[in-house]
Design an enzyme around this catalytic site. Structure first.
Site, PDB file in Angstrom:
ATOM      1  N   ASN A   1       0.875  -1.176   0.000  1.00 22.38           N
ATOM      2  CA  ASN A   1       0.000   0.000   0.000  1.00 22.38           C
ATOM      3  C   ASN A   1       0.910   1.223   0.000  1.00 22.38           C
ATOM      4  O   ASN A   1       1.507   1.548   1.019  1.00 22.38           O
ATOM      5  CB  ASN A   1      -0.904  -0.023   1.238  1.00 22.38           C
ATOM      6  CG  ASN A   1      -1.696   1.273   1.393  1.00 22.38           C
ATOM      7  OD1 ASN A   1      -1.716   2.109   0.484  1.00 22.38           O
ATOM      8  ND2 ASN A   1      -2.334   1.443   2.540  1.00 22.38           N
TER       9      ASN A   1
ATOM     10  N   LYS B   1       0.127   4.246  -0.196  1.00 27.10           N
ATOM     11  CA  LYS B   1      -0.489   5.458   0.369  1.00 27.10           C
ATOM     12  C   LYS B   1      -0.245   6.631  -0.593  1.00 27.10           C
ATOM     13  O   LYS B   1      -0.172   6.404  -1.805  1.00 27.10           O
ATOM     14  CB  LYS B   1       0.060   5.699   1.781  1.00 27.10           C
ATOM     15  CG  LYS B   1      -0.075   4.423   2.640  1.00 27.10           C
ATOM     16  CD  LYS B   1       0.111   4.625   4.104  1.00 27.10           C
ATOM     17  CE  LYS B   1      -0.055   3.279   4.794  1.00 27.10           C
ATOM     18  NZ  LYS B   1      -0.013   3.359   6.249  1.00 27.10           N
TER      19      LYS B   1
ATOM     20  N   HIS C   1      -9.385   0.979   5.056  1.00 25.65           N
ATOM     21  CA  HIS C   1      -8.089   1.223   5.706  1.00 25.65           C
ATOM     22  C   HIS C   1      -8.306   2.190   6.874  1.00 25.65           C
ATOM     23  O   HIS C   1      -9.125   3.099   6.795  1.00 25.65           O
ATOM     24  CB  HIS C   1      -7.094   1.811   4.701  1.00 25.65           C
ATOM     25  CG  HIS C   1      -5.701   1.846   5.244  1.00 25.65           C
ATOM     26  ND1 HIS C   1      -5.279   2.823   6.117  1.00 25.65           N
ATOM     27  CD2 HIS C   1      -4.650   1.000   5.083  1.00 25.65           C
ATOM     28  CE1 HIS C   1      -4.018   2.574   6.448  1.00 25.65           C
ATOM     29  NE2 HIS C   1      -3.622   1.476   5.842  1.00 25.65           N
TER      30      HIS C   1
ATOM     31  N   GLU D   1      -6.752   4.658   7.880  1.00 22.76           N
ATOM     32  CA  GLU D   1      -6.610   6.086   7.552  1.00 22.76           C
ATOM     33  C   GLU D   1      -7.885   6.615   6.897  1.00 22.76           C
ATOM     34  O   GLU D   1      -8.264   7.772   7.083  1.00 22.76           O
ATOM     35  CB  GLU D   1      -5.372   6.285   6.654  1.00 22.76           C
ATOM     36  CG  GLU D   1      -4.087   6.112   7.463  1.00 22.76           C
ATOM     37  CD  GLU D   1      -2.915   5.561   6.674  1.00 22.76           C
ATOM     38  OE1 GLU D   1      -2.888   5.663   5.436  1.00 22.76           O
ATOM     39  OE2 GLU D   1      -1.993   5.008   7.330  1.00 22.76           O
TER      40      GLU D   1
ATOM     41  N   GLU E   1      -4.924  -4.843  10.614  1.00 20.20           N
ATOM     42  CA  GLU E   1      -3.936  -3.783  10.767  1.00 20.20           C
ATOM     43  C   GLU E   1      -4.201  -3.024  12.065  1.00 20.20           C
ATOM     44  O   GLU E   1      -5.030  -2.089  12.092  1.00 20.20           O
ATOM     45  CB  GLU E   1      -4.015  -2.802   9.597  1.00 20.20           C
ATOM     46  CG  GLU E   1      -3.698  -3.419   8.257  1.00 20.20           C
ATOM     47  CD  GLU E   1      -3.137  -2.380   7.280  1.00 20.20           C
ATOM     48  OE1 GLU E   1      -2.044  -2.625   6.764  1.00 20.20           O
ATOM     49  OE2 GLU E   1      -3.774  -1.339   7.068  1.00 20.20           O
TER      50      GLU E   1
ATOM     51  N   GLY F   1       2.745   2.561  10.655  1.00 18.98           N
ATOM     52  CA  GLY F   1       3.659   3.684  10.501  1.00 18.98           C
ATOM     53  C   GLY F   1       4.375   4.094  11.770  1.00 18.98           C
ATOM     54  O   GLY F   1       5.000   5.153  11.827  1.00 18.98           O
TER      55      GLY F   1
ATOM     56  N   SER G   1       3.808  -1.833  10.222  1.00 23.53           N
ATOM     57  CA  SER G   1       5.255  -1.819  10.458  1.00 23.53           C
ATOM     58  C   SER G   1       5.937  -3.159  10.173  1.00 23.53           C
ATOM     59  O   SER G   1       6.884  -3.531  10.874  1.00 23.53           O
ATOM     60  CB  SER G   1       5.560  -1.360  11.893  1.00 23.53           C
ATOM     61  OG  SER G   1       5.146  -0.017  12.080  1.00 23.53           O
TER      62      SER G   1
END
Ligand code: 13P
Length: 249
Positions: free
Chosen positions: A9, A11, A94, A96, A166, A172, A211
């Site tokens: 991904n 992003k 996701h 985010e 996730e 991140g 991560s």
């Protein structure tokens, strides 16, 4: 036996020039691998992915899609448009998107449906925040996020979908879930699906994301219910991404 999948991904990262180099290296690096590899660049680069990856062992997909088929939805992108660019996968839900763009469980379920109606394979992302984990809510949050899709689509829909666990606190941050933490949630996801349909549960690929690094990938992917990874930062570095792909092999 479930075929492992490693998906990158990207992003909101990339440029025509950088992507070309990265995609060429990934394409060349995965030829002998038994696992499946996919990349999810930003929308504007899907045409580039299509032209560079067509006929290769690497699939590509998008990071989101509209729940609507067409219409006055400025800046949105439909499932049919993604198909025009050869996408196989599309991420939905996701964290985010959920946190920064207000996507609710209901919106995520509608996007999941829109993807499947266009024969795209949705990668349903689920996961708890740090506060939720610390409050002992991990299992209930993940179960609720999964139920939102199961309730609308039915368990059979998961036969042509992928789930990605996730944990938000691992995305991140450099803090990877331990293999034991990941396995526990993955097993719970599979149990929830198995209670409805054992065979769908058995075939369901559940990826871990958050991560993942070359050093942590092999042990994570060695867990019984971890069927590969959804990779953020490390997917932007060809050597790291390829090392993670090899760890899934
Ligand atoms: P990182 O690998 O950068 O933590 O990102 C994970 C992720 O969000 C993939 O979708």
């Amino acid at each position: 036996m479930r075929k492992k999948l490693v998906a990158g991904n990207w992003k909101m990262h990339g440029s025509l020039q950088n992507n070309a180099a990265l995609l060429e290296r990934v394409k060349a690096g995965v030829v002998d691998l038994a696992c499946e590899v996919a990349v999810c660049p930003p929308y504007p680069y899907l045409a580039q992915a299509q032209s560079l990856l067509a006929g290769s062992a690497v699939s590509w997909g998008a990071q989101s899609l509209s729940e609507h088929p067409a219409g006055a939805y400025t800046a949105e992108v439909s499932a049919a448009m993604l198909l025009d660019f050869g996408c196989r996968y599309v991420l939905v839900g996701h964290s985010e998107r959920r946190t920064l763009f207000g996507e609710t469980d209901e919106v995520v379920a509608a996007k999941f449906a829109a993807a499947q109606q266009a024969s795209l394979i949705p990668v349903l992302c689920v996961g708890e925040t740090l506060a939720e984990r610390e409050a002992g809510l991990t299992a209930s949050v993940v179960s609720r996020q999964l139920s939102a899709v199961l309730d609308v689509r039915g368990v059979a829909a998961l036969a042509s979908a992928v789930v990605a666990y996730e944990p938000v606190w691992a995305i991140g941050t450099g803090v990877t879930a331990t293999p034991g933490q990941a396995q526990a949630v993955h097993a719970a996801i599979r149990r929830q699906v198995a209670a409805l349909d054992a065979s769908v549960a058995n075939g369901l690929r559940i990826l871990y994301g958050g991560s993942v690094k070359p050093q942590s990938a092999a042990e994570l992917f060695g867990q019984a219910d971890v069927d590969g990874g959804l990779i953020g930062g490390a997917a932007l570095v060809a050597d790291d991404f390829l090392a993670i792909c090899r760890a899934a092999n």
